[in-house]
Motif scaffolding. Sequence first.
Motif, PDB file in Angstrom:
ATOM      1  N   SER A  56      -9.330  -4.634 -17.960  1.00 45.25           N
ATOM      2  CA  SER A  56      -8.028  -3.966 -18.691  1.00 45.25           C
ATOM      3  C   SER A  56      -7.809  -3.974 -19.732  1.00 45.25           C
ATOM      4  CB  SER A  56      -6.805  -4.243 -17.422  1.00 45.25           C
ATOM      5  OG  SER A  56      -6.855  -5.594 -17.649  1.00 45.25           O
ATOM      6  N   THR A  94      -2.475  -2.351 -17.643  1.00 45.64           N
ATOM      7  CA  THR A  94      -3.372  -2.557 -16.518  1.00 45.64           C
ATOM      8  C   THR A  94      -4.252  -1.403 -16.554  1.00 45.64           C
ATOM      9  OG1 THR A  94      -1.925  -0.963 -15.247  1.00 45.64           O
ATOM     10  CG2 THR A  94      -1.194  -3.529 -15.209  1.00 45.64           C
ATOM     11  N   LYS A  95      -4.325  -0.521 -17.460  1.00 39.46           N
ATOM     12  CA  LYS A  95      -5.143   0.542 -17.706  1.00 39.46           C
ATOM     13  C   LYS A  95      -6.668  -0.029 -18.189  1.00 39.46           C
ATOM     14  CE  LYS A  95      -6.136   5.158 -19.932  1.00 39.46           C
ATOM     15  NZ  LYS A  95      -5.294   5.993 -20.565  1.00 39.46           N
ATOM     16  N   ARG A 104       7.465  -0.830 -16.122  1.00 40.53           N
ATOM     17  CA  ARG A 104       7.061  -1.467 -14.741  1.00 40.53           C
ATOM     18  C   ARG A 104       8.081  -2.798 -14.632  1.00 40.53           C
ATOM     19  NH1 ARG A 104       1.539  -0.863 -12.713  1.00 40.53           N
ATOM     20  NH2 ARG A 104       0.379   0.790 -13.728  1.00 40.53           N
ATOM     21  N   ARG A 157       0.873   2.826  -6.707  1.00 37.79           N
ATOM     22  CA  ARG A 157       0.341   3.566  -5.754  1.00 37.79           C
ATOM     23  C   ARG A 157       0.576   5.000  -5.633  1.00 37.79           C
ATOM     24  NH1 ARG A 157      -3.358  -0.009  -4.115  1.00 37.79           N
ATOM     25  NH2 ARG A 157      -2.501  -2.010  -3.091  1.00 37.79           N
ATOM     26  N   GLY A 189       3.122  -4.843 -10.837  1.00 37.60           N
ATOM     27  CA  GLY A 189       2.794  -4.046  -9.564  1.00 37.60           C
ATOM     28  C   GLY A 189       1.694  -3.451  -9.584  1.00 37.60           C
ATOM     29  N   THR A 190       1.233  -2.757  -8.486  1.00 38.96           N
ATOM     30  CA  THR A 190       0.208  -2.222  -8.603  1.00 38.96           C
ATOM     31  C   THR A 190       0.367  -0.483  -8.156  1.00 38.96           C
ATOM     32  OG1 THR A 190      -1.116  -3.602  -7.660  1.00 38.96           O
ATOM     33  CG2 THR A 190      -2.037  -1.521  -7.411  1.00 38.96           C
ATOM     34  N   ALA A 218       3.961  -4.219  -4.358  1.00 37.39           N
ATOM     35  CA  ALA A 218       3.922  -5.771  -4.601  1.00 37.39           C
ATOM     36  C   ALA A 218       4.297  -6.578  -3.211  1.00 37.39           C
ATOM     37  CB  ALA A 218       5.074  -5.983  -5.680  1.00 37.39           C
ATOM     38  N   HIS A 265       7.182  -2.000  -1.629  1.00 35.60           N
ATOM     39  CA  HIS A 265       6.963  -1.487  -3.099  1.00 35.60           C
ATOM     40  C   HIS A 265       8.241  -1.332  -3.729  1.00 35.60           C
ATOM     41  CE1 HIS A 265       7.550   2.393  -0.949  1.00 35.60           C
ATOM     42  NE2 HIS A 265       7.735   2.599  -2.237  1.00 35.60           N
ATOM     43  N   LEU A 306       5.571   1.444  -7.306  1.00 33.51           N
ATOM     44  CA  LEU A 306       4.855  -0.008  -7.739  1.00 33.51           C
ATOM     45  C   LEU A 306       4.776  -0.850  -6.429  1.00 33.51           C
ATOM     46  CD1 LEU A 306       6.370  -0.200 -11.338  1.00 33.51           C
ATOM     47  CD2 LEU A 306       4.439   0.818 -10.821  1.00 33.51           C
TER      48      LEU A 306
END
Length: 656
Positions: free
Chosen positions: A393, A426-427, A491, A500, A497-498, A524, A598, A522
């Motif tokens: 990332s 995070t990319k 965010r 989704r 978070g991830t 979590a 989330h 997101l």
Amino acid sequence: MNAAQRNRHTALLKSTGFEDSPALTVQSTDGEIPHGRELSFAWLTGTVMTGLTSVLLMGAALYVSFQGQDTFSTAYEALQISRPQADALTPTDLSAKSSRLRPVTATRSDLEIIEASIRETVDGRDMIRNQPFVRIRATLATAPTSLSDGVPAYDPVAILNATQPIESSADAIDINTDVYGAEVEGEVAVRLADMPMAFVPPRAITDQTAAEYVRSVVEATFYSDDAAPTLAYAALGPSVRDLGLSDGSTLGGVAENVTVVPKTVLAADAALGRSERILTVKERTPLNDVMRRNGFTDVMIAAIDATLQNVFPSTELPAGARLRILFGPSRTSNTLIPYRLSIYLHDDANDTDVHRATVAITDKGQYVLGLAPAEIEFPEEDTEEVNVANLPSVYRSIWETGRKHDLDDATIERIIGMYAYDVDMTKKIAAGDTIEILKSVPDAEGRSELLYVGLTLGNTTRQLYRFGTDDGVIDFYDPDGETGKRFLTRRPLEGGGTLRSRFGYRIHPIFKSRRLHTGVDLAARTGTPIYAAGDGVIQYYKWQSGYGNKVEIQHVNGYETAYGHMSRYVDGLSAGSRVRQGQIIGYVGSTGQSTGPHLHFEIKINGNLVDPLSVKLPKDNILPQQYEAEFAQTMAQINDLMTREPAPVTVAQASQ
């Protein structure tokens, strides 16, 4: 046990074949050949001696066949990597477990000392002296190594704290970038005096020179063999230039709110794969420093030094030496560790690179002498194999690159914080992404100040310059005089978070019908803190059908944010409460129409829903117009330092 039981037990033993026999004895009743329960020490001794003799003979044969080497075990994976020749590299060679060639990218990792004549005022007099600066120009790391072990988890709130403006203090380092036009040696005092009225300057430009200059300007403006014409009207249709892609010969801009998506490829394996790095030593450098900057831990360095002691006792690498470092996945962490290190020294007489030594890691984690890897033609530039399926990332790559160039953690955190509002940390990065840094030389206490950072991701370069205002506040601004900080975070939860589910139409996971997803999801853990994306006033603070526990915040200039599916609220807040950016307003949950814990996050602008991850957000701080000229001068001076040739002394190559 009575007599009857004893007799019954004896009868059972006899029926199963057991019987009373004499004890073992070493006395034979039939000469030298033992029978039955008899033992022979001579036969036992002969058997043992035969086994020992066989072991010694086989050991001697192996020792001779290995030409006297006392280490026979080397890692097959590390030493027997085949390198098939190929006419061209293909972007689909992504296998992490095969011997197919992976894409190779040129790398750069220069840490240079540059000098400039700086003008400053001392006791009312203008003084000019030489001042050194540290300049870093490097490609972002494409593979995580032990350098990024212990990196803190991505946390937007921590980034907010790291990007606060710098308040000047009495013990702050005095940084001056006022570059003088001429080079001087030592310190020079400048005195200004009025020019005599009778002085006539010599004529430097003739009529012929002026005419040639005008003719060349006109020809360059209206005609060029290789440049496309500059049109005064709009193009007839869209082109790749609309995405900010330019061949360098035409005028172009950078499109905003546009995502350039690379071609999708199918990776052969999602795990970390191997990657070989090829480095060239620019000047005489200690071998341990080279290894440390390329992800070798102190324990690894000590083990390799002990292994190389007899075959390569030199502790320094001469200029022109080359290194081939093969990295592979670690069994204990999600990083790459050095599998193999090969050293080549340049032979000036034959103009070839001669292999001197190779060390490789075994299955037991020990470094031993290994065989030379398959021969290759060394490239002019440093290169590295890229595992496209497992690029790190942006967040981790900046950490890896910063530590490789000896940046302290506080400086790395500030760099990440300055770009976190515009860049999705995070990319994954792309091969060839670069970073440029200018900072002051560390003082006696090891303190150094950041002056400039340029981050290039894809075809977009983001530049930030250090500038201080009259109130003593120092911050970093882009060429338009704006800071990288936004008044809304994209965010707003701990760790980020991830992602989704993105903004846009999708098949609803519960109702199984195509509907507009009005925000981003997101994921979590339940109970993860949720923060206010920016300063504002809470407008809605209760349950809403579908959203569960929901909060809506009204910000300035028509901006609104919404947070759904919370497990619970924070005590003390209600509708009408004023909140600050980064203040906890609730916790992640799965209330309402939700399939798992989330945060559903929305942004509205003047009542219209927008994509929270791609919408252009206004900057939080803009440099006042009164500093425009001074800031332009500061940018010009820093740009001049970034284009200067490095000093002829004390040049350190971080990629060695």
